[in-house]
Design a protein around this motif. Structure first.
Motif, PDB file in Angstrom:
ATOM      1  N   UNK A  17      62.597  52.540 -16.392  1.00 54.72           N
ATOM      2  CA  UNK A  17      61.607  53.598 -16.305  1.00 54.72           C
ATOM      3  C   UNK A  17      62.193  54.997 -16.261  1.00 54.72           C
ATOM      4  N   UNK A  18      63.510  55.131 -16.174  1.00 50.55           N
ATOM      5  CA  UNK A  18      64.032  56.478 -15.951  1.00 50.55           C
ATOM      6  C   UNK A  18      65.460  56.659 -16.462  1.00 50.55           C
ATOM      7  N   UNK A  19      65.779  57.936 -16.711  1.00 53.55           N
ATOM      8  CA  UNK A  19      67.133  58.381 -16.985  1.00 53.55           C
ATOM      9  C   UNK A  19      67.645  59.125 -15.754  1.00 53.55           C
ATOM     10  N   UNK A  20      68.945  59.451 -15.788  1.00 57.40           N
ATOM     11  CA  UNK A  20      69.546  60.257 -14.721  1.00 57.40           C
ATOM     12  C   UNK A  20      70.092  61.545 -15.324  1.00 57.40           C
ATOM     13  N   UNK A  21      69.664  62.682 -14.797  1.00 58.76           N
ATOM     14  CA  UNK A  21      70.171  63.984 -15.228  1.00 58.76           C
ATOM     15  C   UNK A  21      71.322  64.376 -14.314  1.00 58.76           C
ATOM     16  N   UNK A  22      72.550  64.339 -14.828  1.00 55.06           N
ATOM     17  CA  UNK A  22      73.730  64.580 -14.005  1.00 55.06           C
ATOM     18  C   UNK A  22      73.909  66.057 -13.646  1.00 55.06           C
ATOM     19  N   UNK A  93      66.638  69.996  -5.115  1.00 55.27           N
ATOM     20  CA  UNK A  93      65.993  70.109  -3.806  1.00 55.27           C
ATOM     21  C   UNK A  93      65.712  68.735  -3.206  1.00 55.27           C
ATOM     22  N   UNK A  94      65.332  67.775  -4.050  1.00 56.98           N
ATOM     23  CA  UNK A  94      65.011  66.426  -3.574  1.00 56.98           C
ATOM     24  C   UNK A  94      66.231  65.514  -3.531  1.00 56.98           C
ATOM     25  N   UNK A  95      67.388  66.024  -3.978  1.00 56.35           N
ATOM     26  CA  UNK A  95      68.604  65.229  -4.060  1.00 56.35           C
ATOM     27  C   UNK A  95      68.363  63.942  -4.862  1.00 56.35           C
ATOM     28  N   UNK A  96      67.700  64.112  -5.988  1.00 52.39           N
ATOM     29  CA  UNK A  96      67.327  62.986  -6.843  1.00 52.39           C
ATOM     30  C   UNK A  96      67.561  63.386  -8.295  1.00 52.39           C
ATOM     31  N   UNK A  97      68.420  62.660  -8.987  1.00 53.78           N
ATOM     32  CA  UNK A  97      68.777  63.003 -10.363  1.00 53.78           C
ATOM     33  C   UNK A  97      67.882  62.343 -11.403  1.00 53.78           C
ATOM     34  N   UNK A  98      66.931  61.544 -10.984  1.00 54.53           N
ATOM     35  CA  UNK A  98      66.155  60.745 -11.924  1.00 54.53           C
ATOM     36  C   UNK A  98      65.071  61.559 -12.627  1.00 54.53           C
ATOM     37  N   UNK A 179      72.474  55.155 -18.704  1.00 57.22           N
ATOM     38  CA  UNK A 179      71.326  56.028 -18.916  1.00 57.22           C
ATOM     39  C   UNK A 179      71.546  57.388 -18.264  1.00 57.22           C
ATOM     40  N   UNK A 180      72.831  57.770 -18.131  1.00 57.01           N
ATOM     41  CA  UNK A 180      73.164  59.047 -17.509  1.00 57.01           C
ATOM     42  C   UNK A 180      73.285  60.141 -18.568  1.00 57.01           C
ATOM     43  N   UNK A 181      72.488  61.185 -18.418  1.00 60.10           N
ATOM     44  CA  UNK A 181      72.507  62.318 -19.343  1.00 60.10           C
ATOM     45  C   UNK A 181      73.329  63.434 -18.704  1.00 60.10           C
ATOM     46  N   UNK A 182      74.492  63.781 -19.276  1.00 55.93           N
ATOM     47  CA  UNK A 182      75.358  64.814 -18.681  1.00 55.93           C
ATOM     48  C   UNK A 182      74.839  66.221 -18.970  1.00 55.93           C
ATOM     49  N   UNK A 183      73.647  66.476 -18.508  1.00 52.81           N
ATOM     50  CA  UNK A 183      72.970  67.732 -18.822  1.00 52.81           C
ATOM     51  C   UNK A 183      71.981  68.023 -17.699  1.00 52.81           C
ATOM     52  N   UNK A 184      71.404  69.263 -17.709  1.00 52.16           N
ATOM     53  CA  UNK A 184      70.416  69.567 -16.674  1.00 52.16           C
ATOM     54  C   UNK A 184      68.987  69.388 -17.180  1.00 52.16           C
ATOM     55  N   UNK A 274      84.561  67.135 -22.608  1.00 52.81           N
ATOM     56  CA  UNK A 274      83.801  66.902 -21.384  1.00 52.81           C
ATOM     57  C   UNK A 274      82.335  67.205 -21.630  1.00 52.81           C
ATOM     58  N   UNK A 275      81.442  66.192 -21.552  1.00 56.32           N
ATOM     59  CA  UNK A 275      80.028  66.404 -21.858  1.00 56.32           C
ATOM     60  C   UNK A 275      79.372  67.476 -20.994  1.00 56.32           C
ATOM     61  N   UNK A 276      79.790  67.578 -19.717  1.00 51.76           N
ATOM     62  CA  UNK A 276      79.134  68.541 -18.828  1.00 51.76           C
ATOM     63  C   UNK A 276      79.431  69.983 -19.210  1.00 51.76           C
TER      64      UNK A 276
END
Length: 319
Positions: A17-22, A93-98, A179-184, A274-276
């Protein structure tokens, strides 16, 4: 939902259901600094562009085609910053990367719409300056309100079609366990990189869209300014040349900032391992110009400075 495929057996599909925005970093101390910095940038962007829109709306001397398009540019900058920055601020703020799959596709779609729309707006504004300088006696006849509205609507329509095409292509992809996206934010290229499907068509479409939706407006801008410069150089008086260049100086500055930042992003993405680092470079394209544009138009434009002073004086007199 997004299809999740294993690297070894793509037939075994499950659903996530989700990706992670690193984002930029995992360091908690730096996260707080980044939150404060981007919150400041976002507030300055919103307030600066809202001021431009209000001044143009309430000051009748600015009810001209040039400022009509400028108000659209300011509105687009507000929307672009909101789409890319707000989710990052909420996540920090929520400490949640999803980010959910649906939210990711929605963010990707609107980020593309506003990026493409800015391309076309800058081209339309260049055409407006071209008519004003090369055909001054015909300006009011050519740049009628109906034409201005049609140019804006056409730019929106093409931008939505281009963004929708990319979004639908991404929707058909299967994704690997990473499913980690090295982006904001959900940036198109980074999302495609996560796919386990054949992405050749996606990359071809991305190249074609870049050439058509990015290259054609840029060619229009170059063509307009070629004729603008040629016309200005034929003006005999130095004062006339300075006046003519001053009418398009702010727009040319914004164009240089927008496409210069885009070039930096493209070069950084191509050369950086480096993707970031591409996430840091994308700030120069998707956040910084939107904050700077109001300052360029308010500080370098005599009419805008007078209108802002008049508006502020009117507000203070009411108090």
């Amino acid at each position: 939902m997004v299809r999740l495929a294993s690297n070894t057996e793509s037939k075994n599909l499950t659903f996530v259901l989700q990706f992670l925005l690193l984002g930029f970093t995992d360091d908690p101390e730096l996260q707080s600094l980044i939150f404060s910095l981007f919150l400041f940038i976002y507030l300055v962007t919103i307030l600066g562009n809202l001021l431009i829109i209000l001044v143009i709306s309430f000051e009748s001397p600015l009810h001209t085609p040039m400022y009509f398009f400028l108000s659209h540019l300011s509105f687009n900058d507000i929307c672009c910053s909101t789409v890319t920055v707000i989710k990052m601020l909420v996540n920090i703020q929520a400490n949640d990367q999803s980010i959910t799959y649906t939210a990711c596709l929605t963010q990707l779609f609107f980020a593309l719409v506003f990026a493409y729309f800015e391309n076309f707006l800058l081209a339309v504004m260049a055409y407006d300056r071209y008519v004003a300088i090369c055909y001054p006696l015909m300006y009011n006849i050519i740049m009628k309100p109906n034409l201005c509205v049609l140019l804006s609507l056409f730019s929106v329509f093409i931008s939505v079609i281009g963004a929708l095409m990319h979004t639908l292509m991404v929707q058909r992809l299967s994704f690997c366990t990473n499913l980690e996206i090295p982006h904001f934010f959900c940036e198109l290229v980074q999302v495609i990189k996560l796919s386990c499907s054949d992405t050749l068509i996606d990359h071809i479409m991305l190249f074609v869209a870049t050439c058509v939706l990015g290259g054609v407006p840029l060619c229009g801008i170059i063509y307009s300014y070629y004729h603008i410069v040629s016309t200005v150089l034929r003006i005999a008086s130095l004062e006339g040349k300075c006046k003519a260049f001053s009418t398009c100086g702010t727009h040319l500055t914004v164009v240089s900032l927008f496409y210069g930042a885009g070039s930096i992003l493209s070069i950084s993405s191509a050369l950086s391992a480096l993707p970031r680092k591409s996430a840091v470079a994308s700030v120069m394209y998707s956040v910084f110009p939107q904050m700077i544009n109001p300052f360029i138009y308010s500080l370098r434009n005599k009419d805008m400075k007078i209108a802002i002073r008049n508006l502020l004086s009117s507000i203070m007199s009411l108090e």
